[in-house]
Design an enzyme around this catalytic site. Structure first.
Site, PDB file in Angstrom:
ATOM      1  N   LYS A 140      10.913   7.350  14.115  1.00 20.57           N
ATOM      2  CA  LYS A 140      11.818   8.060  13.428  1.00 20.57           C
ATOM      3  C   LYS A 140      13.180   9.086  13.485  1.00 20.57           C
ATOM      4  CE  LYS A 140       9.191   6.895  10.160  1.00 20.57           C
ATOM      5  NZ  LYS A 140       9.045   5.699   8.847  1.00 20.57           N
ATOM      6  N   SER A 142      10.652  10.250   7.385  1.00 20.31           N
ATOM      7  CA  SER A 142       9.550  10.947   7.692  1.00 20.31           C
ATOM      8  C   SER A 142      10.167  12.764   7.612  1.00 20.31           C
ATOM      9  CB  SER A 142       8.751  11.210   8.767  1.00 20.31           C
ATOM     10  OG  SER A 142       7.486  11.894   8.743  1.00 20.31           O
ATOM     11  N   TYR A 197       5.272   7.787  16.837  1.00 18.78           N
ATOM     12  CA  TYR A 197       6.506   8.192  15.338  1.00 18.78           C
ATOM     13  C   TYR A 197       7.132   8.263  15.115  1.00 18.78           C
ATOM     14  CZ  TYR A 197       5.943   9.078  10.519  1.00 18.78           C
ATOM     15  OH  TYR A 197       5.844   7.776   9.039  1.00 18.78           O
ATOM     16  N   SER A 234      -1.828   8.725   1.500  1.00 21.14           N
ATOM     17  CA  SER A 234      -1.855   7.265   2.153  1.00 21.14           C
ATOM     18  C   SER A 234      -2.128   6.599   2.703  1.00 21.14           C
ATOM     19  CB  SER A 234      -0.206   6.693   1.895  1.00 21.14           C
ATOM     20  OG  SER A 234       0.081   7.432   3.974  1.00 21.14           O
ATOM     21  N   SER A 248       1.090  -1.328  -0.323  1.00 15.82           N
ATOM     22  CA  SER A 248       0.082   0.151  -0.073  1.00 15.82           C
ATOM     23  C   SER A 248       0.317   1.352  -0.214  1.00 15.82           C
ATOM     24  CB  SER A 248      -1.180  -0.103   1.022  1.00 15.82           C
ATOM     25  OG  SER A 248       0.147  -0.046   2.387  1.00 15.82           O
ATOM     26  N   ILE A 297       2.819   4.296  -0.421  1.00 15.47           N
ATOM     27  CA  ILE A 297       4.364   4.816  -0.793  1.00 15.47           C
ATOM     28  C   ILE A 297       5.249   3.619  -1.584  1.00 15.47           C
ATOM     29  CG2 ILE A 297       6.966   5.378  -1.278  1.00 15.47           C
ATOM     30  CD1 ILE A 297       5.345   7.709   1.591  1.00 15.47           C
TER      31      ILE A 297
END
Length: 329
Positions: free
Chosen positions: A205, A188, A201, A237, A58, A60
């Site tokens: 990253k 990100s 998150y 996305s 799914s 990217i």
């Protein structure tokens, strides 16, 4: 004297033109924009290359599979959902000149680290080499820290950080033996800045950026091995739909509009430009997010002031059950 004034006026006018163009139209950092215009082209560099993409079912990763298939790259596609990988493979074959043997499906769970070496061996046995590893697999998170279980932070670090470096290790060993290869990690914007509601998150990253930026100088005696970090802003996305919330058993139900985000197609195109030109770090985002990268990098005090100004509204939107950024568009 008049000539000097004219020269200075021309210089100032040109700089203002660049500033206006950046503010209105730019969707990548200055180096990336230049390389898209004058640098190497993915179509010329990636034909026939073996590219292994994680998170290929799914978003990217899926779009990257399609663009690379059209270019003529040979693909290894990985994700947890084998049926979705079959769907992606089928479309790759429909839109390209690749044959069935040019695409290998390798089901993979990033949290099952004991399987990563055998998965790497499967790809190597099939293709004989891995030219590019695209570390795209991972999950998002959307919740307030005070409400969030520590189990969520444990889970997201296992997937986004530990899972990624676990898979990178056997692939990198192979690249070191060959003395060439590219490790591309989809990080990100939140790998280089902070934001409310995404503490876990963001931390994962940041960890990835720290790891790969530290790994790069360990590989200086292998100049043909590139370590490339891609830092996209908001992209259309499924990352929000699949994001963790405050509890591992609870699904995220507020998705917001996608129209204000960069298209997946454009993000992948700029990622491939970054890849073939060996950019160590690429910033990819529409405005106004792209300007925030520069604020955070060069004027952090202003960036923190802006974040403190916008953060409470984002939290208020989140608590009201609407998209956190809705009021800004």
């Amino acid at each position: 004297m008049a000539i000097c004034v004219l020269v200075w006026a021309s210089v100032v006018g040109f700089l203002l033109f660049l500033l206006v163009r950046f503010a209105r139209y730019s969707d990548g950092d200055f180096t990336l924009q230049w390389l898209e215009w004058r640098g190497k082209k993915p179509e010329e560099e990636l034909f026939g290359k073996v590219v292994w993409i994680t998170g290929a079912s799914s978003g990217i990763g899926e779009e990257m599979a399609y663009q690379l298939a059209k270019i003529g790259s040979r693909l290894a596609l990985s994700a947890r959902r084998e049926n979705e990988l079959e769907r992606v493979k089928k479309k790759c074959l429909e839109i390209s000149q690749l044959s069935d043997k040019d695409i290998l499906i390798v089901p993979l769970n990033l949290t099952h680290r004991s399987t990563h070496e055998s998965a790497t061996s499967t790809v190597l046995k099939y293709f004989g080499r891995i030219d590019v590893l695209v570390n795209n697999g991972g999950r998002g998170q959307f919740s307030l820290f005070v409400d969030t279980s520590v189990d969520v932070y444990n889970a997201i670090m296992k997937i986004n950080y530990l899972g990624t470096i676990s898979l990178t290790k056997p692939v990198l060993n192979h690249m070191i033996e060959r003395k060439q290869g590219k490790v591309v990690t989809i990080s990100s914007a939140l790998g280089i800045m902070g934001a409310p509601l995404v503490t876990g998150y963001c931390a994962s990253k940041h960890a990835l950026m720290g790891f790969f930026n530290s790994l790069r100088p360990e590989l200086t005696k292998y100049p043909e091995i590139s370590v490339i970090n891609i830092c996209p802003g908001p992209v259309q996305s499924q990352i929000v739909q699949n994001a963790f919330t405050e509890d591992l058993s609870k699904k995220h139900i507020t998705f917001g509009d996608q129209f204000r985000k960069m298209t997946t197609e454009r993000c992948v195109r700029l990622t491939l430009v970054s890849l073939v030109n060996n950019l160590k770090e690429a910033w990819i985002s529409d405005q106004p997010y792209l300007a925030a990268y520069y604020l955070w990098q060069y004027t952090p005090t202003w960036a923190w002031w802006l974040l403190n100004l916008l953060g409470p509204k984002q939290i208020q939107n989140f608590k009201s059950g609407v998209d956190a950024n809705a009021s800004f568009f």
